[in-house]
Write a protein that holds these residues in place. Structure first.
Motif, PDB file in Angstrom:
ATOM      1  N   GLY A   5       0.797  -1.229   0.000  1.00 34.79           N
ATOM      2  CA  GLY A   5       0.000   0.000   0.000  1.00 34.79           C
ATOM      3  C   GLY A   5       0.822   1.267   0.000  1.00 34.79           C
ATOM      4  N   ASP A   6       2.088   1.168  -0.379  1.00 37.80           N
ATOM      5  CA  ASP A   6       2.987   2.327  -0.385  1.00 37.80           C
ATOM      6  C   ASP A   6       2.928   3.012  -1.752  1.00 37.80           C
ATOM      7  OD1 ASP A   6       5.006   4.196  -0.169  1.00 37.80           O
ATOM      8  OD2 ASP A   6       6.452   2.785   0.710  1.00 37.80           O
ATOM      9  N   VAL A   7       1.923   3.868  -1.927  1.00 39.75           N
ATOM     10  CA  VAL A   7       1.706   4.509  -3.222  1.00 39.75           C
ATOM     11  C   VAL A   7       2.858   5.440  -3.606  1.00 39.75           C
ATOM     12  CG1 VAL A   7       0.317   6.472  -2.393  1.00 39.75           C
ATOM     13  CG2 VAL A   7      -0.055   5.569  -4.687  1.00 39.75           C
ATOM     14  N   GLU A   8       3.484   6.065  -2.625  1.00 42.46           N
ATOM     15  CA  GLU A   8       4.588   6.983  -2.900  1.00 42.46           C
ATOM     16  C   GLU A   8       5.799   6.235  -3.481  1.00 42.46           C
ATOM     17  OE1 GLU A   8       7.232   9.938  -0.227  1.00 42.46           O
ATOM     18  OE2 GLU A   8       5.055  10.091   0.076  1.00 42.46           O
ATOM     19  N   ALA A   9       6.174   5.138  -2.855  1.00 39.75           N
ATOM     20  CA  ALA A   9       7.302   4.338  -3.360  1.00 39.75           C
ATOM     21  C   ALA A   9       6.961   3.723  -4.716  1.00 39.75           C
ATOM     22  CB  ALA A   9       7.674   3.250  -2.361  1.00 39.75           C
ATOM     23  N   ALA A  10       5.729   3.260  -4.867  1.00 41.45           N
ATOM     24  CA  ALA A  10       5.307   2.672  -6.132  1.00 41.45           C
ATOM     25  C   ALA A  10       5.355   3.710  -7.255  1.00 41.45           C
ATOM     26  CB  ALA A  10       3.904   2.091  -6.004  1.00 41.45           C
ATOM     27  N   THR A  11       4.966   4.926  -6.948  1.00 45.55           N
ATOM     28  CA  THR A  11       5.000   6.008  -7.937  1.00 45.55           C
ATOM     29  C   THR A  11       6.434   6.306  -8.361  1.00 45.55           C
ATOM     30  OG1 THR A  11       2.967   6.938  -7.025  1.00 45.55           O
ATOM     31  CG2 THR A  11       4.316   8.397  -8.389  1.00 45.55           C
ATOM     32  N   ARG A  12       7.343   6.332  -7.390  1.00 47.77           N
ATOM     33  CA  ARG A  12       8.765   6.569  -7.711  1.00 47.77           C
ATOM     34  C   ARG A  12       9.313   5.453  -8.597  1.00 47.77           C
ATOM     35  NH1 ARG A  12       9.116   8.034  -2.320  1.00 47.77           N
ATOM     36  NH2 ARG A  12      10.084   6.046  -1.790  1.00 47.77           N
ATOM     37  N   LEU A  13       8.957   4.215  -8.291  1.00 47.42           N
ATOM     38  CA  LEU A  13       9.431   3.087  -9.098  1.00 47.42           C
ATOM     39  C   LEU A  13       8.861   3.140 -10.509  1.00 47.42           C
ATOM     40  CD1 LEU A  13       9.296   0.345  -6.376  1.00 47.42           C
ATOM     41  CD2 LEU A  13      11.339   0.966  -7.697  1.00 47.42           C
ATOM     42  N   ALA A  14       7.586   3.488 -10.630  1.00 50.60           N
ATOM     43  CA  ALA A  14       6.977   3.622 -11.962  1.00 50.60           C
ATOM     44  C   ALA A  14       7.694   4.716 -12.751  1.00 50.60           C
ATOM     45  CB  ALA A  14       5.483   3.934 -11.841  1.00 50.60           C
ATOM     46  N   HIS A  15       8.036   5.811 -12.090  1.00 55.27           N
ATOM     47  CA  HIS A  15       8.768   6.904 -12.731  1.00 55.27           C
ATOM     48  C   HIS A  15      10.143   6.429 -13.222  1.00 55.27           C
ATOM     49  CE1 HIS A  15      10.249  10.987 -13.435  1.00 55.27           C
ATOM     50  NE2 HIS A  15      11.351  10.605 -12.801  1.00 55.27           N
ATOM     51  N   THR A  16      10.828   5.667 -12.391  1.00 51.69           N
ATOM     52  CA  THR A  16      12.152   5.146 -12.748  1.00 51.69           C
ATOM     53  C   THR A  16      12.060   4.214 -13.951  1.00 51.69           C
ATOM     54  OG1 THR A  16      12.909   5.347 -10.475  1.00 51.69           O
ATOM     55  CG2 THR A  16      14.132   3.836 -11.889  1.00 51.69           C
ATOM     56  N   ILE A  17      11.080   3.318 -13.935  1.00 56.16           N
ATOM     57  CA  ILE A  17      10.892   2.382 -15.052  1.00 56.16           C
ATOM     58  C   ILE A  17      10.530   3.150 -16.323  1.00 56.16           C
ATOM     59  CG2 ILE A  17       9.441   0.506 -15.936  1.00 56.16           C
ATOM     60  CD1 ILE A  17       9.282  -0.483 -12.963  1.00 56.16           C
ATOM     61  N   LYS A  18       9.716   4.174 -16.180  1.00 55.20           N
ATOM     62  CA  LYS A  18       9.337   5.005 -17.334  1.00 55.20           C
ATOM     63  C   LYS A  18      10.579   5.595 -18.002  1.00 55.20           C
ATOM     64  CE  LYS A  18       8.284   9.254 -16.696  1.00 55.20           C
ATOM     65  NZ  LYS A  18       7.671  10.526 -16.261  1.00 55.20           N
ATOM     66  N   GLY A  19      11.443   6.191 -17.209  1.00 55.57           N
ATOM     67  CA  GLY A  19      12.628   6.838 -17.761  1.00 55.57           C
ATOM     68  C   GLY A  19      13.630   5.874 -18.346  1.00 55.57           C
ATOM     69  N   SER A  20      13.912   4.800 -17.633  1.00 55.53           N
ATOM     70  CA  SER A  20      14.903   3.848 -18.141  1.00 55.53           C
ATOM     71  C   SER A  20      14.395   3.155 -19.401  1.00 55.53           C
ATOM     72  CB  SER A  20      15.289   2.826 -17.068  1.00 55.53           C
ATOM     73  OG  SER A  20      14.182   2.071 -16.653  1.00 55.53           O
ATOM     74  N   SER A  21      13.104   2.886 -19.461  1.00 53.11           N
ATOM     75  CA  SER A  21      12.525   2.257 -20.652  1.00 53.11           C
ATOM     76  C   SER A  21      12.625   3.188 -21.858  1.00 53.11           C
ATOM     77  CB  SER A  21      11.052   1.905 -20.413  1.00 53.11           C
ATOM     78  OG  SER A  21      10.923   1.010 -19.354  1.00 53.11           O
ATOM     79  N   ALA A  22      12.326   4.440 -21.646  1.00 51.92           N
ATOM     80  CA  ALA A  22      12.433   5.415 -22.739  1.00 51.92           C
ATOM     81  C   ALA A  22      13.874   5.516 -23.221  1.00 51.92           C
ATOM     82  CB  ALA A  22      11.922   6.775 -22.282  1.00 51.92           C
ATOM     83  N   ASN A  23      14.813   5.460 -22.298  1.00 51.54           N
ATOM     84  CA  ASN A  23      16.226   5.587 -22.665  1.00 51.54           C
ATOM     85  C   ASN A  23      16.727   4.440 -23.535  1.00 51.54           C
ATOM     86  OD1 ASN A  23      16.673   8.046 -21.405  1.00 51.54           O
ATOM     87  ND2 ASN A  23      17.251   7.097 -19.471  1.00 51.54           N
ATOM     88  N   VAL A  24      16.151   3.249 -23.376  1.00 49.58           N
ATOM     89  CA  VAL A  24      16.611   2.104 -24.169  1.00 49.58           C
ATOM     90  C   VAL A  24      15.698   1.806 -25.358  1.00 49.58           C
ATOM     91  CG1 VAL A  24      17.845   1.038 -22.253  1.00 49.58           C
ATOM     92  CG2 VAL A  24      15.488   0.326 -22.760  1.00 49.58           C
ATOM     93  N   GLY A  25      14.738   2.676 -25.607  1.00 50.51           N
ATOM     94  CA  GLY A  25      13.858   2.471 -26.758  1.00 50.51           C
ATOM     95  C   GLY A  25      12.658   1.601 -26.478  1.00 50.51           C
ATOM     96  N   GLY A  26      12.340   1.370 -25.222  1.00 48.80           N
ATOM     97  CA  GLY A  26      11.167   0.585 -24.851  1.00 48.80           C
ATOM     98  C   GLY A  26       9.957   1.499 -24.706  1.00 48.80           C
ATOM     99  N   GLU A  27       9.440   1.944 -25.835  1.00 46.34           N
ATOM    100  CA  GLU A  27       8.419   2.983 -25.825  1.00 46.34           C
ATOM    101  C   GLU A  27       7.097   2.526 -25.213  1.00 46.34           C
ATOM    102  OE1 GLU A  27       8.372   4.731 -29.725  1.00 46.34           O
ATOM    103  OE2 GLU A  27      10.510   5.202 -29.591  1.00 46.34           O
ATOM    104  N   ALA A  28       6.615   1.350 -25.559  1.00 46.03           N
ATOM    105  CA  ALA A  28       5.348   0.868 -24.989  1.00 46.03           C
ATOM    106  C   ALA A  28       5.482   0.698 -23.482  1.00 46.03           C
ATOM    107  CB  ALA A  28       4.928  -0.438 -25.654  1.00 46.03           C
ATOM    108  N   LEU A  29       6.592   0.138 -23.041  1.00 46.19           N
ATOM    109  CA  LEU A  29       6.845  -0.064 -21.610  1.00 46.19           C
ATOM    110  C   LEU A  29       6.894   1.281 -20.882  1.00 46.19           C
ATOM    111  CD1 LEU A  29       7.490  -2.122 -19.378  1.00 46.19           C
ATOM    112  CD2 LEU A  29       9.890  -1.964 -20.047  1.00 46.19           C
TER     113      LEU A  29
END
Length: 129
Positions: A60-84
Motif C-alpha cells: 500500500g505504499d503509493v509513494e514508493a510505487a509512484t517513484r518506481l513507476a517513474h524510474t521504469i518510465k525513464g529507463s525504458s524510454a532511454n533504451v527504446g522501450g516505448e510501450a513499456l
C-alpha cells in the motif's frame, strides 16, 4: 497482440513501439556491443524494479510505487522501450493521483509489456546468431 518489425522498430498491435532498436543504436553511435550490454543491464534491473513495484503496491505504499513507476518510465524510454515507458507513465500518473487500487489493476499490463520487450530482444538475438 501481433507484432511486426520494420527497420529495427517492433510494434505492439501496430500502435506502440515495443523496442526501437534503431533509435537506441543511433544514441550509441552504432556501437552494437554497447547496445547489448545496456539492454542486458536494463533487463536485469527492470525485472528487479518490477518485483519491487509489486511489493510496494501490495504494502500500500503509493509513494514508493509512484517513484518506481517513474524510474521504469525513464529507463525504458532511454533504451527504446516505448510501450513499456508509456505504461509506466500511466502507472506513475495513477500514483501521483493517489489511485493505489487502479495501480494494482494495471501492474499486469506493465509486466506484459516488459515480457514483450524481452521477447523482442530474444528474437533479435536469435536473428543475429
Amino acid at each position: 497482440m501481433m507484432d511486426r518489425t520494420t527497420g529495427g522498430a517492433s510494434w505492439a498491435g501496430g500502435r506502440q513501439m515495443i523496442f526501437n532498436r534503431q533509435l537506441l543504436l543511433e544514441r550509441l553511435l552504432g556501437d552494437h556491443d554497447l547496445l547489448a550490454t545496456i539492454v542486458s543491464s536494463f533487463q536485469s534491473d527492470t525485472r528487479l524494479r518490477l518485483d519491487e513495484l509489486k511489493v510496494t503496491l501490495a504494502q500500500g505504499d503509493v509513494e514508493a510505487a509512484t517513484r518506481l513507476a517513474h524510474t521504469i518510465k525513464g529507463s525504458s524510454a532511454n533504451v527504446g522501450g516505448e510501450a513499456l515507458s508509456n505504461v509506466a507513465q500511466d502507472l506513475e500518473r495513477l500514483g501521483r493521483a493517489g489511485h493505489l487500487r487502479e495501480m494494482n489493476r494495471q501492474i499486469s499490463q506493465l509486466d506484459s509489456c516488459f515480457s514483450q520487450f524481452c521477447a523482442e530482444l530474444g528474437k533479435e538475438r536469435g536473428a543475429s546468431s
